[in-house]
Design a protein around this motif. Structure first.
Motif, mmCIF file in Angstrom:
data_model
loop_
_atom_site.group_PDB
_atom_site.id
_atom_site.type_symbol
_atom_site.label_atom_id
_atom_site.label_comp_id
_atom_site.label_asym_id
_atom_site.label_seq_id
_atom_site.Cartn_x
_atom_site.Cartn_y
_atom_site.Cartn_z
ATOM 1 N N THR A 15 -11.025 6.610 -24.003
ATOM 2 C CA THR A 15 -12.377 6.976 -24.440
ATOM 3 C C THR A 15 -13.027 7.933 -23.444
ATOM 4 O OG1 THR A 15 -12.581 4.783 -25.434
ATOM 5 C CG2 THR A 15 -14.625 6.021 -25.123
ATOM 6 N N ASP A 34 -13.255 6.455 -12.007
ATOM 7 C CA ASP A 34 -12.594 5.225 -12.452
ATOM 8 C C ASP A 34 -12.291 4.375 -11.242
ATOM 9 O OD1 ASP A 34 -10.561 3.268 -13.400
ATOM 10 O OD2 ASP A 34 -10.796 4.388 -15.261
ATOM 11 N N ARG A 35 -12.581 3.077 -11.364
ATOM 12 C CA ARG A 35 -12.360 2.212 -10.197
ATOM 13 C C ARG A 35 -10.877 1.959 -9.923
ATOM 14 N NH1 ARG A 35 -14.294 -3.057 -13.038
ATOM 15 N NH2 ARG A 35 -16.268 -2.791 -11.971
ATOM 16 N N ARG A 36 -10.015 2.172 -10.937
ATOM 17 C CA ARG A 36 -8.570 1.977 -10.714
ATOM 18 C C ARG A 36 -8.048 3.064 -9.783
ATOM 19 N NH1 ARG A 36 -5.386 3.271 -15.203
ATOM 20 N NH2 ARG A 36 -7.223 3.782 -16.424
ATOM 21 N N ARG A 41 -0.941 2.689 -15.887
ATOM 22 C CA ARG A 41 -1.020 1.240 -16.101
ATOM 23 C C ARG A 41 -0.221 0.944 -17.368
ATOM 24 N NH1 ARG A 41 -7.069 0.558 -18.823
ATOM 25 N NH2 ARG A 41 -6.932 2.475 -19.996
ATOM 26 N N LEU A 46 -0.227 1.322 -28.992
ATOM 27 C CA LEU A 46 1.021 2.024 -29.305
ATOM 28 C C LEU A 46 0.890 2.821 -30.601
ATOM 29 C CD1 LEU A 46 3.656 -0.780 -28.548
ATOM 30 C CD2 LEU A 46 2.986 1.113 -27.069
ATOM 31 N N GLN A 106 -0.111 4.381 -25.098
ATOM 32 C CA GLN A 106 -1.446 4.693 -24.562
ATOM 33 C C GLN A 106 -1.323 5.466 -23.249
ATOM 34 O OE1 GLN A 106 -4.246 1.473 -24.748
ATOM 35 N NE2 GLN A 106 -5.532 2.273 -23.118
ATOM 36 N N LEU A 130 -18.748 2.816 -10.398
ATOM 37 C CA LEU A 130 -20.205 2.853 -10.561
ATOM 38 C C LEU A 130 -20.726 1.464 -10.227
ATOM 39 C CD1 LEU A 130 -22.705 4.471 -12.022
ATOM 40 C CD2 LEU A 130 -22.319 2.710 -13.744
ATOM 41 N N THR A 167 -19.762 -2.188 -16.755
ATOM 42 C CA THR A 167 -20.880 -2.230 -15.801
ATOM 43 C C THR A 167 -22.086 -1.516 -16.405
ATOM 44 O OG1 THR A 167 -19.226 -2.016 -14.046
ATOM 45 C CG2 THR A 167 -21.506 -1.621 -13.407
ATOM 46 N N ASP A 290 -14.268 0.461 -25.791
ATOM 47 C CA ASP A 290 -14.280 -1.001 -25.599
ATOM 48 C C ASP A 290 -15.568 -1.474 -24.928
ATOM 49 O OD1 ASP A 290 -11.780 -1.125 -26.701
ATOM 50 O OD2 ASP A 290 -10.834 -2.198 -25.044
ATOM 51 N N GLY A 302 -8.570 -0.212 -31.481
ATOM 52 C CA GLY A 302 -9.394 -0.079 -30.276
ATOM 53 C C GLY A 302 -9.392 1.318 -29.673
ATOM 54 N N MET A 303 -8.229 1.793 -29.306
ATOM 55 C CA MET A 303 -8.146 3.132 -28.697
ATOM 56 C C MET A 303 -8.597 4.187 -29.704
ATOM 57 S SD MET A 303 -4.820 5.123 -27.183
ATOM 58 C CE MET A 303 -3.936 5.304 -28.715
ATOM 59 N N ASN A 304 -8.170 4.011 -30.951
ATOM 60 C CA ASN A 304 -8.521 4.994 -31.983
ATOM 61 C C ASN A 304 -10.035 5.108 -32.148
ATOM 62 O OD1 ASN A 304 -5.983 6.033 -33.490
ATOM 63 N ND2 ASN A 304 -5.546 3.886 -33.087
HETATM 64 C C1 LIG Z 1 -2.198 -6.031 -26.983
HETATM 65 C C2 LIG Z 1 -3.047 -4.861 -27.329
HETATM 66 C C3 LIG Z 1 -2.561 -3.890 -28.188
HETATM 67 C C4 LIG Z 1 -3.366 -2.815 -28.561
HETATM 68 N N1 LIG Z 1 -2.882 -1.889 -29.426
HETATM 69 C C5 LIG Z 1 -3.689 -0.889 -29.853
HETATM 70 C C6 LIG Z 1 -3.211 0.105 -30.767
HETATM 71 O O1 LIG Z 1 -2.059 0.103 -31.186
HETATM 72 N N2 LIG Z 1 -4.063 1.086 -31.150
HETATM 73 C C7 LIG Z 1 -5.333 1.132 -30.668
HETATM 74 O O2 LIG Z 1 -6.080 2.029 -31.073
HETATM 75 N N3 LIG Z 1 -5.788 0.259 -29.769
HETATM 76 C C8 LIG Z 1 -5.006 -0.750 -29.340
HETATM 77 N N4 LIG Z 1 -5.452 -1.633 -28.412
HETATM 78 C C9 LIG Z 1 -6.795 -1.453 -27.826
HETATM 79 C C10 LIG Z 1 -6.823 -0.395 -26.722
HETATM 80 O O3 LIG Z 1 -5.874 -0.666 -25.742
HETATM 81 C C11 LIG Z 1 -8.219 -0.341 -26.113
HETATM 82 O O4 LIG Z 1 -9.154 -0.341 -27.169
HETATM 83 C C12 LIG Z 1 -8.412 0.898 -25.247
HETATM 84 O O5 LIG Z 1 -7.764 0.776 -24.017
HETATM 85 C C13 LIG Z 1 -9.906 1.108 -24.964
HETATM 86 O O6 LIG Z 1 -10.049 2.270 -24.214
HETATM 87 P P1 LIG Z 1 -11.347 2.522 -23.348
HETATM 88 O O7 LIG Z 1 -11.125 3.842 -22.694
HETATM 89 O O8 LIG Z 1 -12.552 2.314 -24.172
HETATM 90 O O9 LIG Z 1 -11.372 1.348 -22.255
HETATM 91 P P2 LIG Z 1 -10.292 0.980 -21.154
HETATM 92 O O10 LIG Z 1 -8.947 1.436 -21.563
HETATM 93 O O11 LIG Z 1 -10.495 -0.471 -20.870
HETATM 94 O O12 LIG Z 1 -10.724 1.827 -19.893
HETATM 95 C C14 LIG Z 1 -11.874 1.493 -19.153
HETATM 96 C C15 LIG Z 1 -11.733 2.094 -17.761
HETATM 97 O O13 LIG Z 1 -12.965 1.915 -17.077
HETATM 98 C C16 LIG Z 1 -12.688 1.626 -15.710
HETATM 99 N N5 LIG Z 1 -13.884 0.936 -15.163
HETATM 100 C C17 LIG Z 1 -14.369 -0.266 -15.507
HETATM 101 N N6 LIG Z 1 -15.512 -0.522 -14.823
HETATM 102 C C18 LIG Z 1 -15.743 0.546 -14.025
HETATM 103 C C19 LIG Z 1 -16.769 0.883 -13.089
HETATM 104 N N7 LIG Z 1 -17.802 0.075 -12.847
HETATM 105 N N8 LIG Z 1 -16.687 2.053 -12.435
HETATM 106 C C20 LIG Z 1 -15.639 2.908 -12.679
HETATM 107 N N9 LIG Z 1 -14.639 2.635 -13.557
HETATM 108 C C21 LIG Z 1 -14.701 1.477 -14.239
HETATM 109 C C22 LIG Z 1 -11.449 0.757 -15.776
HETATM 110 O O14 LIG Z 1 -10.748 0.791 -14.549
HETATM 111 C C23 LIG Z 1 -10.663 1.411 -16.915
HETATM 112 O O15 LIG Z 1 -9.764 2.373 -16.451
HETATM 113 C C24 LIG Z 1 -4.666 -2.706 -28.036
HETATM 114 C C25 LIG Z 1 -5.151 -3.672 -27.144
HETATM 115 C C26 LIG Z 1 -4.358 -4.748 -26.817
HETATM 116 C C27 LIG Z 1 -4.904 -5.798 -25.890
#
Ligand SMILES: Cc1cc2nc3c(=O)[nH]c(=O)nc-3n(C[C@H](O)[C@H](O)[C@H](O)COP(=O)(O)OP(=O)(O)OC[C@H]3O[C@@H](n4cnc5c(N)ncnc54)[C@H](O)[C@@H]3O)c2cc1C
Length: 512
Positions: A15, A34-36, A41, A46, A106, A130, A167, A290, A302-304
């Motif tokens: 996202t 990003d805190r990572r 990872r 998928l 991913q 942050l 956060t 998320d 989720g990712m989509n």
């Molecule tokens: C088993 C499983 C299978 C899945 N399969 C699918 C799929 O096939 N298709 C799909 O669309 N989705 C799938 N998902 C969901 C998908 O993995 C997530 O929805 C996606 O990772 C969300 O992306 P994001 O960037 O919103 O958040 P995240 O990937 O959680 O990234 C958030 C980032 O923010 C960083 N962060 C957090 N707090 C702070 C802070 N205070 N300061 C700085 N950095 C911070 C973290 O380190 C992290 O890198 C699946 C999830 C699971 C559990």
């Protein structure tokens, strides 16, 4: 005085990376933290859906994404003693350039987005988190902490793409109603011995839940995904503990798969929750992905959805601007995307119940009814239209934002069927003396004006973020303006001052 930064993106998951890339492509000054400490990872997602690829296309990344993806995936459904082969490569989706399911890790999506961002001069600042964000009269003062150093940055907007434990969401005081799901998910990279067709995905419906084996492991050939109900429930969020080998073998045995686990170099238990943020915006703090919604992996949403949220927010923060943009346009992001997330929450809940619930109804449906119905499955799968409809729903291809605050209509209605807020469908059009797919024309950042054959030239010329296309296949004298996320923004049967006013209202051309 304007803030030195337009957007501080918190979180470099799919996202945050998409949002940063789109905002930069539309002229914003962006930082991503990003805190990572490490970029890599284990992948969770998928599956990428067609609409996600569509919104990423103008950012120039789909070629690289698809180069590391399987666009003609095959699956075997194991229903009791029956096996049903499913081809997911050529779906009945004529209005998209991506008429297929896409298997893609991913980690690959994040790598491609990160590289594209770096090529535009923005490097993700890793190991930086942050810790505070305070709204001031003209901007937000955000406190970043990294390796003992603390920095306060002033930014017009903070985009909270920081996942389920956001956060930004807590700092903004945005409510997070919902609760934990009972079944958990087990993910593992496994090597297996036994009679299992290689290179295809296996999906087993059993009384205890669903077991998936994808030929997409990262530390071993297979990625196992299974649901289970356990007594010691985990707290959602954060990486979970590994799963012992005998429990992984137990899941494979319960599914009736004739395989023996020979190695499991990585595994993780994941607790799930179903939640939706009360709002996606509080002042100059925004939520996407998320951080704004959490649900099960059922349907691969989720990712989509996170990428599609980002594609709805990045251009707004760049063009409209959080410091001076009209409230209704800034609010329109939440107004458009939150209802979509609410719908998906209901859909994924139902799907996950079907996949994982262990009560008598769900167990009987999976363990008894599905095997009994299995002989009908091949005929059902031949029904391309029906299958296509299912995938349209999963891919969010029919989501639109009619009636939203961004939309504009001229005083004369446009003759076509598109209304402001609708997704602009792909199809063949005539432009510049050739037949071309419409989405090929739209594959650049910015706003695209689709002029009908006899429309006069608009008073405003093309620019780096304003593109003009005369569609000689479209009779009439009107225009459709397409927003950077591929939705119609303005439609009119005439090209006049209304168009220019609308372009000004979204910052696509400078205010006078
Ligand atoms: C088993 C499983 C299978 C899945 N399969 C699918 C799929 O096939 N298709 C799909 O669309 N989705 C799938 N998902 C969901 C998908 O993995 C997530 O929805 C996606 O990772 C969300 O992306 P994001 O960037 O919103 O958040 P995240 O990937 O959680 O990234 C958030 C980032 O923010 C960083 N962060 C957090 N707090 C702070 C802070 N205070 N300061 C700085 N950095 C911070 C973290 O380190 C992290 O890198 C699946 C999830 C699971 C559990």
């Amino acid at each position: 005085m304007s803030a030195p930064l337009d957007v501080l993106v918190v979180g470099a998951g799919p996202t945050g990376l998409t949002l940063a890339l789109q905002a930069v492509a539309h002229g914003a000054r962006v930082r991503v933290v990003d805190r990572r400490p490490a970029a890599l990872r284990p992948s969770r997602a998928l599956i990428a859906h067609a609409r996600t690829l569509e919104v990423l296309r103008p950012l120039g990344v789909t070629g690289d994404l698809l180069a590391g993806a399987d666009t003609a995936p095959r699956a075997r459904l194991h229903l009791g003693r029956h096996e049903v082969a499913v081809e997911l490569g050529e779906l009945d989706l004529p209005d998209t350039a991506f008429p297929h399911l896409t298997f893609v890790r991913q980690a690959h999506v994040e790598a491609v987005l990160g590289e594209a961002l770096a090529s535009r001069g923005v490097t993700v600042e890793r190991g930086t988190e942050l810790v505070a964000a305070v709204e001031e009269p003209a901007d937000v003062a955000a406190t970043l902490r990294s390796a003992g150093a603390v920095e306060v940055v002033h930014t017009a907007a903070v985009a909270g793409c920081d996942g389920v434990d956001s956060t930004v969401r807590s700092l903004a005081g945005i409510g997070w109603p919902g609760g934990a799901a009972r079944p958990e998910v087990v993910l593992a990279d496994v090597d297996l011995e036994g009679a299992l067709e290689r290179g295809v995905a296996h999906v087993v419906a059993g009384r205890h839940g669903l077991v998936f084996l994808f030929a997409l492991g990262e530390c071993a050939p297979w990625r196992l995904l299974a649901t289970r109900v356990v007594a010691d429930r985990l707290r959602p969020g954060g990486p979970g503990p590994p799963v012992p080998d005998d429990e992984l073998q137990g899941l494979l045995d319960a599914a009736g798969l004739p395989v023996r686990l020979t190695a499991a170099p990585w595994s993780e238990r994941i607790a799930l929750q179903h939640r939706l943020a009360d709002r996606f915006r509080a002042g100059r703090l925004f939520l996407a992905g998320d951080a704004a919604h959490a649900w099960s992996p059922a349907g691969g949403q989720g990712m989509n959805t996170g990428v599609q949220d980002a594609a709805g927010l990045g251009w707004r923060l760049a063009l409209v601007g959080a410091s001076s943009g009209p409230e209704r346009l800034l609010d329109s992001y939440s107004a458009e995307r939150r209802p979509v997330a609410a719908q998906l929450l209901s859909m994924t809940r139902l799907l996950f119940w079907g996949e994982s619930a262990t009560g008598p109804l769900a167990s009987t449906l999976r363990g008894v009814v599905a095997p009994l119905a299995a002989p009908l499955a091949p005929a059902l799968l031949q029904h391309r239209r029906l299958v296509g409809r299912g995938f349209r729903l999963l891919a969010q291809l029919d989501q639109g934002y009619r009636g939203g605050a961004v939309g504009g209509r001229g005083s004369t209605p446009h003759a076509g069927r598109l209304r402001p807020g609708d997704r602009v469908r792909d199809g063949t059009v005539a432009c510049g003396g050739r037949a071309v797919r419409l989405h090929e024309l739209l594959a650049r950042p910015g706003v695209h004006l689709l002029l009908d054959r006899n429309a006069p030239d608009p008073a405003i010329g093309p620019g780096p973020l304003l593109h003009l296309h005369r569609l000689t296949s479209s009779p009439g004298r009107g225009v459709v303006a397409v927003r950077p996320d591929g939705h119609a923004g303005f439609t009119s049967g005439a090209v006049d001052g209304e168009l220019v006013r609308w372009l000004r209202s979204i910052g696509a051309v400078p205010a006078r």
